[in-house]
Design an enzyme around this catalytic site. Structure first.
Site, short mmCIF file in Angstrom:
data_model
loop_
_atom_site.label_atom_id
_atom_site.label_comp_id
_atom_site.label_asym_id
_atom_site.label_seq_id
_atom_site.Cartn_x
_atom_site.Cartn_y
_atom_site.Cartn_z
N ASP A 194 0.85 -1.19 0.00
CA ASP A 194 0.00 0.00 0.00
C ASP A 194 0.89 1.24 0.00
OD1 ASP A 194 -2.23 -1.73 0.39
OD2 ASP A 194 -1.84 -1.73 2.55
N ASP A 233 -2.23 -2.50 -4.65
CA ASP A 233 -3.08 -2.88 -3.52
C ASP A 233 -3.81 -1.62 -3.05
OD1 ASP A 233 -4.30 -4.45 -1.63
OD2 ASP A 233 -2.55 -4.69 -0.37
N ASP A 237 -4.46 2.51 4.15
CA ASP A 237 -5.20 1.59 5.01
C ASP A 237 -4.95 1.92 6.47
OD1 ASP A 237 -5.97 0.37 2.68
OD2 ASP A 237 -4.93 -1.52 3.05
N ARG A 289 -14.03 1.20 -2.08
CA ARG A 289 -13.33 1.40 -0.81
C ARG A 289 -12.93 2.85 -0.60
NH1 ARG A 289 -9.35 -3.92 -0.05
NH2 ARG A 289 -10.92 -5.50 -0.57
#
Length: 415
Positions: A194, A233, A237, A289
Protein backbone atom coordinates in the site's frame (compact mmCIF):
# COMPACT_ATOMS: atom_id res chain seq x y z
CA UNK A 1 11.68 80.47 5.77
CA UNK A 2 11.14 83.82 7.45
CA UNK A 3 12.92 87.17 7.50
CA UNK A 4 15.00 88.43 4.61
CA UNK A 5 15.11 85.69 1.99
CA UNK A 6 17.31 86.08 -1.05
CA UNK A 7 15.93 84.44 -4.16
CA UNK A 8 19.18 82.73 -5.09
CA UNK A 9 20.44 79.21 -5.69
CA UNK A 10 22.62 79.59 -2.61
CA UNK A 11 19.52 80.08 -0.47
CA UNK A 12 17.74 76.99 -1.71
CA UNK A 13 20.82 74.80 -2.07
CA UNK A 14 20.43 73.54 -5.64
CA UNK A 15 18.79 74.46 -8.88
CA UNK A 16 16.39 71.66 -9.71
CA UNK A 17 15.78 72.94 -13.23
CA UNK A 18 18.96 74.52 -14.62
CA UNK A 19 18.95 77.18 -17.35
CA UNK A 20 15.23 77.79 -17.01
CA UNK A 21 13.69 81.07 -15.75
CA UNK A 22 12.19 80.83 -12.26
CA UNK A 23 10.20 83.22 -10.06
CA UNK A 24 10.72 83.66 -6.34
CA UNK A 25 8.05 85.44 -4.27
CA UNK A 26 8.31 86.52 -0.62
CA UNK A 27 5.15 87.46 1.24
CA UNK A 28 3.50 87.60 4.66
CA UNK A 29 2.44 84.42 6.48
CA UNK A 30 -1.30 83.99 6.03
CA UNK A 31 -3.60 84.31 9.02
CA UNK A 32 -5.52 81.16 8.18
CA UNK A 33 -4.07 77.79 8.98
CA UNK A 34 -4.05 75.78 5.83
CA UNK A 35 -5.93 72.49 5.85
CA UNK A 36 -3.33 69.80 6.26
CA UNK A 37 -3.02 67.22 3.55
CA UNK A 38 -4.71 64.04 4.84
CA UNK A 39 -2.27 61.32 5.79
CA UNK A 40 -3.08 58.29 3.67
CA UNK A 41 -4.11 55.18 5.58
CA UNK A 42 -1.21 52.78 5.30
CA UNK A 43 -1.90 49.53 3.46
CA UNK A 44 -1.18 46.63 5.79
CA UNK A 45 1.74 44.52 4.71
CA UNK A 46 0.61 41.13 3.43
CA UNK A 47 0.79 38.49 6.12
CA UNK A 48 3.12 35.61 5.38
CA UNK A 49 1.31 32.31 4.98
CA UNK A 50 1.64 29.95 7.91
CA UNK A 51 4.57 27.55 7.76
CA UNK A 52 2.78 24.26 7.16
CA UNK A 53 5.54 22.03 8.51
CA UNK A 54 4.79 23.06 12.09
CA UNK A 55 1.00 22.99 11.90
CA UNK A 56 -0.96 20.61 14.13
CA UNK A 57 -4.01 18.62 13.10
CA UNK A 58 -7.15 20.77 13.26
CA UNK A 59 -9.86 20.32 15.88
CA UNK A 60 -12.34 19.09 13.25
CA UNK A 61 -11.22 15.46 13.14
CA UNK A 62 -10.33 12.45 15.28
CA UNK A 63 -6.60 13.33 15.18
CA UNK A 64 -7.33 16.28 17.48
CA UNK A 65 -8.33 13.93 20.31
CA UNK A 66 -6.09 12.09 22.78
CA UNK A 67 -3.92 15.17 23.27
CA UNK A 68 -3.82 16.14 19.60
CA UNK A 69 -1.46 15.46 16.71
CA UNK A 70 1.54 17.76 16.30
CA UNK A 71 4.02 15.54 14.46
CA UNK A 72 7.51 17.02 14.61
CA UNK A 73 6.42 20.50 15.69
CA UNK A 74 8.70 20.38 18.74
CA UNK A 75 11.78 19.53 16.66
CA UNK A 76 14.90 21.64 17.26
CA UNK A 77 16.61 23.15 14.22
CA UNK A 78 19.07 20.26 14.26
CA UNK A 79 16.19 17.84 13.59
CA UNK A 80 14.75 19.65 10.56
CA UNK A 81 15.92 18.00 7.33
CA UNK A 82 15.61 18.61 3.59
CA UNK A 83 15.92 15.39 1.60
CA UNK A 84 15.71 14.48 -2.08
CA UNK A 85 16.83 10.84 -2.21
CA UNK A 86 15.91 7.54 -0.54
CA UNK A 87 19.20 7.37 1.34
CA UNK A 88 18.75 10.88 2.75
CA UNK A 89 15.15 10.18 3.76
CA UNK A 90 15.95 6.91 5.49
CA UNK A 91 18.99 8.39 7.22
CA UNK A 92 16.97 11.31 8.60
CA UNK A 93 14.31 8.95 9.97
CA UNK A 94 16.91 6.69 11.53
CA UNK A 95 18.94 9.52 13.06
CA UNK A 96 16.11 10.82 15.21
CA UNK A 97 14.21 7.65 16.07
CA UNK A 98 11.11 8.71 18.01
CA UNK A 99 12.44 12.18 18.78
CA UNK A 100 10.57 15.13 17.19
CA UNK A 101 11.65 15.65 13.60
CA UNK A 102 10.49 17.52 10.50
CA UNK A 103 11.54 16.03 7.18
CA UNK A 104 10.95 18.21 4.13
CA UNK A 105 11.02 16.25 0.88
CA UNK A 106 11.65 17.76 -2.55
CA UNK A 107 12.00 16.53 -6.11
CA UNK A 108 11.23 12.87 -6.83
CA UNK A 109 12.21 10.25 -4.28
CA UNK A 110 12.15 6.85 -5.95
CA UNK A 111 12.71 3.92 -3.60
CA UNK A 112 13.78 1.79 -6.59
CA UNK A 113 16.44 4.29 -7.70
CA UNK A 114 20.14 3.44 -7.82
CA UNK A 115 20.54 5.40 -4.59
CA UNK A 116 18.58 2.64 -2.84
CA UNK A 117 19.85 -0.40 -4.74
CA UNK A 118 18.06 -0.07 -8.08
CA UNK A 119 14.99 -1.88 -9.43
CA UNK A 120 13.35 -4.44 -7.16
CA UNK A 121 14.31 -8.03 -7.95
CA UNK A 122 11.42 -9.82 -6.21
CA UNK A 123 8.46 -9.25 -3.93
CA UNK A 124 10.62 -10.00 -0.88
CA UNK A 125 13.27 -7.54 -2.09
CA UNK A 126 10.56 -4.95 -2.66
CA UNK A 127 9.15 -5.57 0.83
CA UNK A 128 12.58 -4.85 2.29
CA UNK A 129 13.67 -1.81 0.29
CA UNK A 130 10.37 -0.03 -0.37
CA UNK A 131 9.53 0.45 3.31
CA UNK A 132 9.72 3.96 4.76
CA UNK A 133 9.33 3.32 8.49
CA UNK A 134 8.27 6.45 10.31
CA UNK A 135 8.92 6.87 14.02
CA UNK A 136 6.78 8.72 16.53
CA UNK A 137 6.70 12.54 16.60
CA UNK A 138 7.40 12.92 12.89
CA UNK A 139 6.27 15.27 10.14
CA UNK A 140 6.90 14.25 6.53
CA UNK A 141 6.01 17.10 4.19
CA UNK A 142 6.64 17.89 0.55
CA UNK A 143 7.89 21.26 -0.67
CA UNK A 144 6.31 23.00 -3.66
CA UNK A 145 3.45 21.53 -5.65
CA UNK A 146 4.86 18.25 -6.96
CA UNK A 147 7.17 16.45 -4.57
CA UNK A 148 6.79 12.83 -5.63
CA UNK A 149 7.26 9.60 -3.72
CA UNK A 150 7.57 6.61 -6.04
CA UNK A 151 7.83 2.84 -5.37
CA UNK A 152 7.53 3.34 -1.64
CA UNK A 153 5.29 2.43 1.28
CA UNK A 154 5.04 4.82 4.21
CA UNK A 155 4.78 2.47 7.20
CA UNK A 156 3.31 4.03 10.34
CA UNK A 157 3.37 1.03 12.66
CA UNK A 158 3.29 0.90 16.45
CA UNK A 159 3.96 4.63 16.79
CA UNK A 160 2.19 7.84 17.81
CA UNK A 161 1.95 11.43 16.59
CA UNK A 162 2.74 11.39 12.86
CA UNK A 163 1.85 13.87 10.09
CA UNK A 164 2.13 13.26 6.32
CA UNK A 165 1.38 16.24 4.05
CA UNK A 166 1.79 17.70 0.56
CA UNK A 167 3.18 14.64 -1.22
CA UNK A 168 2.24 13.15 -4.58
CA UNK A 169 2.36 9.46 -3.75
CA UNK A 170 2.44 7.08 -6.71
CA UNK A 171 0.75 3.88 -5.54
CA UNK A 172 3.41 1.12 -5.54
CA UNK A 173 3.22 -1.69 -8.08
CA UNK A 174 4.06 -5.22 -6.89
CA UNK A 175 6.75 -6.68 -9.15
CA UNK A 176 5.32 -10.22 -8.72
CA UNK A 177 1.53 -10.35 -8.26
CA UNK A 178 0.18 -13.78 -7.20
CA UNK A 179 -2.67 -15.58 -8.94
CA UNK A 180 -5.36 -16.89 -6.56
CA UNK A 181 -7.82 -19.20 -8.35
CA UNK A 182 -10.11 -19.17 -5.30
CA UNK A 183 -10.49 -15.41 -5.11
CA UNK A 184 -13.95 -14.65 -6.47
CA UNK A 185 -15.84 -16.78 -8.94
CA UNK A 186 -13.03 -17.03 -11.48
CA UNK A 187 -9.84 -16.15 -9.61
CA UNK A 188 -7.90 -12.90 -9.29
CA UNK A 189 -4.40 -11.49 -9.20
CA UNK A 190 -3.43 -10.30 -5.72
CA UNK A 191 -0.62 -7.93 -4.84
CA UNK A 192 1.12 -6.50 -1.80
CA UNK A 193 2.17 -2.97 -0.88
CA UNK A 194 0.00 0.00 0.00
CA UNK A 195 1.06 3.63 -0.28
CA UNK A 196 0.43 4.38 3.41
CA UNK A 197 -0.26 1.79 6.12
CA UNK A 198 -1.34 2.92 9.60
CA UNK A 199 -1.15 -0.07 11.96
CA UNK A 200 -1.26 -0.22 15.77
CA UNK A 201 -0.73 3.55 15.84
CA UNK A 202 -2.39 6.60 17.36
CA UNK A 203 -2.73 10.25 16.38
CA UNK A 204 -1.98 10.39 12.68
CA UNK A 205 -2.89 13.20 10.26
CA UNK A 206 -2.70 12.59 6.49
CA UNK A 207 -3.46 15.84 4.69
CA UNK A 208 -3.21 17.59 1.30
CA UNK A 209 -1.62 14.69 -0.56
CA UNK A 210 -2.33 13.12 -3.95
CA UNK A 211 -2.55 9.33 -4.27
CA UNK A 212 -2.55 7.98 -7.83
CA UNK A 213 -1.81 4.89 -9.93
CA UNK A 214 -0.54 7.09 -12.77
CA UNK A 215 1.55 6.55 -14.78
CA UNK A 216 1.06 2.78 -14.24
CA UNK A 217 -2.72 2.79 -14.56
CA UNK A 218 -4.57 -0.52 -14.88
CA UNK A 219 -4.98 -0.19 -18.65
CA UNK A 220 -1.17 -0.40 -18.98
CA UNK A 221 -0.99 -3.77 -17.15
CA UNK A 222 -0.84 -7.14 -18.93
CA UNK A 223 -3.70 -9.64 -18.92
CA UNK A 224 -3.07 -13.20 -17.68
CA UNK A 225 -5.54 -15.98 -16.84
CA UNK A 226 -8.19 -13.78 -18.36
CA UNK A 227 -7.72 -11.01 -15.78
CA UNK A 228 -5.71 -7.83 -15.56
CA UNK A 229 -2.50 -8.71 -13.73
CA UNK A 230 -3.26 -6.27 -10.94
CA UNK A 231 -0.09 -4.94 -9.28
CA UNK A 232 -1.66 -2.32 -6.99
CA UNK A 233 -3.08 -2.88 -3.52
CA UNK A 234 -4.42 -0.10 -1.28
CA UNK A 235 -3.76 3.62 -1.29
CA UNK A 236 -4.18 4.23 2.45
CA UNK A 237 -5.20 1.59 5.01
CA UNK A 238 -5.88 1.90 8.75
CA UNK A 239 -5.88 -1.31 10.77
CA UNK A 240 -4.88 -3.28 13.88
CA UNK A 241 -6.51 -1.12 16.51
CA UNK A 242 -5.22 2.24 15.27
CA UNK A 243 -7.01 5.31 16.64
CA UNK A 244 -7.30 9.09 16.29
CA UNK A 245 -6.64 9.36 12.57
CA UNK A 246 -7.70 12.25 10.31
CA UNK A 247 -7.54 11.96 6.51
CA UNK A 248 -8.28 15.39 5.04
CA UNK A 249 -7.95 17.47 1.88
CA UNK A 250 -6.38 14.69 -0.18
CA UNK A 251 -7.05 13.71 -3.77
CA UNK A 252 -7.35 9.98 -4.32
CA UNK A 253 -7.47 9.23 -8.03
CA UNK A 254 -7.24 6.43 -10.60
CA UNK A 255 -7.32 3.48 -8.24
CA UNK A 256 -9.45 0.44 -7.52
CA UNK A 257 -9.26 -0.63 -3.85
CA UNK A 258 -8.61 2.66 -2.12
CA UNK A 259 -9.02 2.78 1.68
CA UNK A 260 -9.44 -0.21 3.96
CA UNK A 261 -10.39 0.50 7.58
CA UNK A 262 -10.05 -2.78 9.49
CA UNK A 263 -8.23 -5.58 7.74
CA UNK A 264 -10.65 -8.51 8.16
CA UNK A 265 -13.94 -9.64 9.68
CA UNK A 266 -12.03 -11.89 12.07
CA UNK A 267 -9.89 -9.12 13.61
CA UNK A 268 -12.32 -8.60 16.49
CA UNK A 269 -9.63 -6.76 18.47
CA UNK A 270 -10.45 -3.78 16.23
CA UNK A 271 -13.83 -3.41 17.97
CA UNK A 272 -13.88 -0.15 19.91
CA UNK A 273 -10.97 1.22 17.86
CA UNK A 274 -10.34 2.49 14.31
CA UNK A 275 -11.51 6.03 15.09
CA UNK A 276 -10.99 7.80 11.76
CA UNK A 277 -12.20 11.01 10.09
CA UNK A 278 -12.38 11.48 6.31
CA UNK A 279 -13.17 15.07 5.40
CA UNK A 280 -12.83 17.36 2.38
CA UNK A 281 -11.18 14.71 0.21
CA UNK A 282 -11.64 14.34 -3.55
CA UNK A 283 -12.20 10.78 -4.73
CA UNK A 284 -11.71 10.93 -8.51
CA UNK A 285 -12.30 7.77 -10.56
CA UNK A 286 -11.87 5.51 -7.56
CA UNK A 287 -13.68 2.21 -8.08
CA UNK A 288 -14.34 1.20 -4.47
CA UNK A 289 -13.33 1.40 -0.81
CA UNK A 290 -13.62 5.12 -0.29
CA UNK A 291 -13.46 3.90 2.42
CA UNK A 292 -14.48 0.30 3.22
CA UNK A 293 -15.01 0.07 6.98
CA UNK A 294 -15.03 -2.79 9.46
CA UNK A 295 -15.57 -2.18 13.19
CA UNK A 296 -14.47 1.46 13.04
CA UNK A 297 -16.17 4.58 14.38
CA UNK A 298 -15.61 6.54 11.19
CA UNK A 299 -16.81 10.08 10.48
CA UNK A 300 -17.11 10.92 6.77
CA UNK A 301 -18.09 14.49 5.90
CA UNK A 302 -17.79 17.04 3.11
CA UNK A 303 -16.04 14.71 0.68
CA UNK A 304 -16.50 14.96 -3.08
CA UNK A 305 -16.87 11.70 -5.02
CA UNK A 306 -16.50 11.97 -8.80
CA UNK A 307 -16.61 9.08 -11.24
CA UNK A 308 -18.60 7.01 -13.69
CA UNK A 309 -20.07 3.52 -13.58
CA UNK A 310 -18.93 3.10 -17.19
CA UNK A 311 -15.36 4.44 -16.84
CA UNK A 312 -13.13 2.36 -19.15
CA UNK A 313 -10.37 1.76 -16.61
CA UNK A 314 -11.75 2.52 -13.16
CA UNK A 315 -15.54 1.99 -13.27
CA UNK A 316 -17.31 3.03 -10.09
CA UNK A 317 -18.60 0.06 -8.03
CA UNK A 318 -19.42 1.80 -4.75
CA UNK A 319 -17.93 4.50 -2.54
CA UNK A 320 -18.51 3.82 1.16
CA UNK A 321 -18.35 0.16 2.19
CA UNK A 322 -20.44 -0.57 5.27
CA UNK A 323 -18.70 -3.75 6.42
CA UNK A 324 -18.85 -5.95 9.49
CA UNK A 325 -19.70 -3.96 12.64
CA UNK A 326 -18.90 -0.66 10.92
CA UNK A 327 -20.22 2.38 12.79
CA UNK A 328 -20.22 5.22 10.27
CA UNK A 329 -21.51 8.77 10.62
CA UNK A 330 -21.78 10.41 7.19
CA UNK A 331 -22.59 14.10 6.71
CA UNK A 332 -23.01 16.35 3.70
CA UNK A 333 -21.02 14.42 1.13
CA UNK A 334 -21.49 15.00 -2.59
CA UNK A 335 -21.58 12.03 -4.98
CA UNK A 336 -21.33 12.96 -8.66
CA UNK A 337 -21.30 9.50 -10.20
CA UNK A 338 -22.41 9.19 -13.82
CA UNK A 339 -24.87 6.34 -14.17
CA UNK A 340 -25.72 6.17 -10.44
CA UNK A 341 -29.16 7.13 -9.22
CA UNK A 342 -29.79 5.57 -5.83
CA UNK A 343 -28.26 5.10 -2.41
CA UNK A 344 -27.30 1.45 -2.89
CA UNK A 345 -24.97 2.40 -5.75
CA UNK A 346 -22.75 4.49 -3.48
CA UNK A 347 -23.28 2.87 -0.04
CA UNK A 348 -22.73 -0.86 -0.16
CA UNK A 349 -21.72 -3.87 1.93
CA UNK A 350 -19.08 -5.59 -0.22
CA UNK A 351 -18.79 -8.54 2.16
CA UNK A 352 -21.12 -11.22 3.47
CA UNK A 353 -24.74 -10.10 3.82
CA UNK A 354 -24.76 -11.63 7.31
CA UNK A 355 -21.83 -9.45 8.36
CA UNK A 356 -22.91 -5.89 7.86
CA UNK A 357 -22.63 -2.64 9.81
CA UNK A 358 -24.46 0.57 10.60
CA UNK A 359 -24.44 4.01 9.00
CA UNK A 360 -26.26 7.28 9.57
CA UNK A 361 -26.22 9.84 6.78
CA UNK A 362 -27.54 13.39 6.81
CA UNK A 363 -27.47 15.99 4.07
CA UNK A 364 -25.63 14.05 1.35
CA UNK A 365 -26.46 14.37 -2.34
CA UNK A 366 -26.22 11.93 -5.25
CA UNK A 367 -26.01 13.77 -8.57
CA UNK A 368 -27.74 16.75 -6.96
CA UNK A 369 -30.63 14.80 -5.39
CA UNK A 370 -31.01 13.78 -1.75
CA UNK A 371 -29.22 10.51 -0.99
CA UNK A 372 -31.92 9.56 1.56
CA UNK A 373 -29.95 6.68 3.05
CA UNK A 374 -32.54 6.11 5.77
CA UNK A 375 -35.20 5.12 3.24
CA UNK A 376 -33.26 4.00 0.18
CA UNK A 377 -30.52 1.91 1.80
CA UNK A 378 -31.27 -0.91 4.21
CA UNK A 379 -28.47 -0.47 6.74
CA UNK A 380 -28.99 -0.19 10.47
CA UNK A 381 -28.71 3.32 11.87
CA UNK A 382 -27.58 2.11 15.32
CA UNK A 383 -24.05 3.48 15.20
CA UNK A 384 -23.89 3.89 18.99
CA UNK A 385 -21.60 6.94 19.17
CA UNK A 386 -21.58 10.68 18.56
CA UNK A 387 -18.87 12.85 17.04
CA UNK A 388 -16.64 13.98 19.97
CA UNK A 389 -15.38 17.21 18.38
CA UNK A 390 -17.11 20.33 17.11
CA UNK A 391 -17.58 20.70 13.36
CA UNK A 392 -20.03 22.60 11.15
CA UNK A 393 -20.02 20.88 7.75
CA UNK A 394 -20.63 22.80 4.54
CA UNK A 395 -23.87 22.02 2.78
CA UNK A 396 -23.41 19.25 0.23
CA UNK A 397 -24.20 21.66 -2.60
CA UNK A 398 -21.09 23.70 -1.68
CA UNK A 399 -18.76 20.72 -1.35
CA UNK A 400 -17.66 20.37 -4.99
CA UNK A 401 -16.29 23.91 -5.28
CA UNK A 402 -14.69 23.86 -1.84
CA UNK A 403 -12.94 20.52 -2.33
CA UNK A 404 -11.78 21.15 -5.90
CA UNK A 405 -10.26 24.45 -4.76
CA UNK A 406 -8.35 23.01 -1.84
CA UNK A 407 -7.69 19.28 -2.03
CA UNK A 408 -4.34 17.88 -3.12
CA UNK A 409 -0.80 19.25 -3.24
CA UNK A 410 0.48 22.76 -3.84
CA UNK A 411 -1.89 24.46 -1.39
CA UNK A 412 0.52 24.69 1.54
CA UNK A 413 3.48 26.97 2.29
CA UNK A 414 6.62 25.03 3.15
CA UNK A 415 9.82 27.06 3.50
Amino acid sequence: MSGNVACTTATFGTDPNPRQTKKCAVGPVGSTTPTPTPTPTPTPAPQAAAEASTEAAPSTGWASRNGGTTGGKAAPSTAVYKVSSPSQLLAALKAQGDNPKIIKLYGTIDMAAADNGGPFKSTSDQALRSQIKVGSNSTLIGTGSDTRLVNGTISISGVQNVIVRNLTIVNPCDVSPVWDPNDGSSGNWNSEFDSVVISKSKNVWVDHNVFTDAPITDDTLPVANGKVKQCHDGALDVKNGSDYVTVSNNRFELHTKNNLIGSSDSTTSDAGHLTVTFNNNHFLNVSERAPRVRFGMVHIYNNYFEGSRSHKVYPHHYSIGVGYQAKIISQNNAFDIAGASTCTQVLNNPGSSSKTGAIVDTGSLINGAALDAANKCSFSSAVGWTVPYSVTPLSASAVQAAVLGNAGTGKLTVR
